[in-house]
Design an enzyme around this catalytic site. Structure first.
Site, PDB file in Angstrom:
ATOM      1  N   ASP A  47       0.832  -1.201   0.000  1.00  0.00           N
ATOM      2  CA  ASP A  47       0.000   0.000   0.000  1.00  0.00           C
ATOM      3  C   ASP A  47       0.869   1.254   0.000  1.00  0.00           C
ATOM      4  O   ASP A  47       1.920   1.288   0.650  1.00  0.00           O
ATOM      5  CB  ASP A  47      -0.898  -0.010   1.249  1.00  0.00           C
ATOM      6  CG  ASP A  47      -2.099   0.909   1.102  1.00  0.00           C
ATOM      7  OD1 ASP A  47      -2.303   1.446  -0.008  1.00  0.00           O
ATOM      8  OD2 ASP A  47      -2.818   1.095   2.089  1.00  0.00           O
ATOM      9  N   HIS A  64       4.102   3.202  -8.932  1.00  0.00           N
ATOM     10  CA  HIS A  64       3.886   1.763  -9.131  1.00  0.00           C
ATOM     11  C   HIS A  64       5.183   1.069  -9.548  1.00  0.00           C
ATOM     12  O   HIS A  64       5.461  -0.050  -9.103  1.00  0.00           O
ATOM     13  CB  HIS A  64       2.805   1.530 -10.182  1.00  0.00           C
ATOM     14  CG  HIS A  64       1.422   1.859  -9.708  1.00  0.00           C
ATOM     15  ND1 HIS A  64       0.871   1.318  -8.569  1.00  0.00           N
ATOM     16  CD2 HIS A  64       0.462   2.688 -10.226  1.00  0.00           C
ATOM     17  CE1 HIS A  64      -0.363   1.771  -8.403  1.00  0.00           C
ATOM     18  NE2 HIS A  64      -0.623   2.605  -9.394  1.00  0.00           N
ATOM     19  N   LEU A 160      11.759 -20.775  -2.354  1.00  0.00           N
ATOM     20  CA  LEU A 160      10.665 -19.860  -2.005  1.00  0.00           C
ATOM     21  C   LEU A 160       9.553 -19.935  -3.051  1.00  0.00           C
ATOM     22  O   LEU A 160       9.814 -19.879  -4.250  1.00  0.00           O
ATOM     23  CB  LEU A 160      11.204 -18.429  -1.925  1.00  0.00           C
ATOM     24  CG  LEU A 160      10.169 -17.313  -1.742  1.00  0.00           C
ATOM     25  CD1 LEU A 160       9.506 -17.411  -0.376  1.00  0.00           C
ATOM     26  CD2 LEU A 160      10.820 -15.936  -1.930  1.00  0.00           C
TER      27      LEU A 160
END
Length: 274
Positions: A47, A64, A160
């Site tokens: 956020d 972004h 991962l």
């Protein structure tokens, strides 16, 4: 930062006294700090990209893009630290209400990131697996092709597991699972008595992960809500709300968020032993 330094000191002491506490550690200030015990799945609500851009006199698009760079940083760190699953909430079903220009840019950015040879090479070296979750029916053909290609290339990796939530909604995830189960009952493939928590979870988008329920949720920018993200899976997740905007997050900030998990006492509805 005194609290953080104190926490690192405790973690270091734990590392030196018991090697069974964690099978992963990270270098910090010349010392090895163990990953908090039991921290297998980290979920992130990224956020603050637009606010960061405004504060820095930049365009929303640059905000972004800066967030995309921090995604790569956190992925690399979690891979080093031995986290098993890392989930990014990249685009929600509600995000479609943003301007067409911003949505179009985000979709192009996703294609760029998922098709990046640099990312592909690094994630291949680090044995990273990738899955995209969410309703793919609204995504463009070019984005779907980029997703399929990346997932296929990474499917055999065992390090991962990065899950990227694109056009994702926690409510939709639950509704879709419910409809799938109802259809199987209607077609005689299941009996009502067969429906339990384990079966339901197999119908959720996150069933592709070995550890589908996040141990820790990090939401940046100081906002304290989950915003329709993994509503079923977050039932007993520990929550962390850094005040920094996501593009401002640095390695020490991510480390502080992860180490906060060590101070939590997870009782899952039970009572603490006295």
């Amino acid at each position: 930062m005194f609290w953080l330094r104190s926490l690192f000191s405790k973690a270091l002491a734990t590392t030196t006294t018991s090697s069974s506490k964690s099978d992963a550690a990270v270098e910090l200030g010349g010392s090895e700090v163990a990953l908090p015990e039991g921290l297998k799945h980290v979920a992130v609500i990224m956020d603050g990209h637009r606010r960061w851009a405004r504060q820095n006199g930049l365009t929303v698009y640059e905000g972004h893009r800066a967030g995309g760079e921090k995604m790569k940083v956190l992925t690399h760190l979690c891979s080093q630290w031995g986290v098993k699953v890392l989930t990014f909430f990249a685009f929600s079903t509600e995000n479609w209400i943003r301007s067409k220009e911003e949505v179009d840019f985000l979709m192009k950015l996703f294609i760029e990131l998922l098709s990046s040879q640099e990312i592909l090479d690094e994630w291949t070296r680090n044995d990273i697996k990738v899955s995209c979750i969410g309703d793919k029916s609204a995504l463009s053909k070019s984005l779907l092709e980029a997703i399929i290609m990346l997932e296929e290339k990474m499917k055999s990796n065992s390090g991962l597991h990065v899950m990227i939530a694109l056009n994702y909604s926690g409510r939709h995830d639950i509704l879709r699972a419910t409809k799938n189960i109802a259809g199987k009952v209607k077609n005689g493939l299941l009996d009502m008595e067969d429906i339990d928590q384990k079966l339901f979870e197999q119908e959720l988008e996150t069933h592709c992960a070995e550890f589908p329920e996040p141990d820790l949720l990090i939401r940046t920018s100081g906002e304290q809500r989950v915003s329709n993200f993994m509503l079923w899976q977050l039932a007993y997740t520990e929550l962390n709300f850094p005040n920094k905007l996501f593009p401002d997050m640095e390695e020490a900030d991510f480390m502080e968020a992860l180490m906060s998990f060590q101070t939590r006492q997870r009782r899952f509805g039970g009572s603490q032993k006295l």
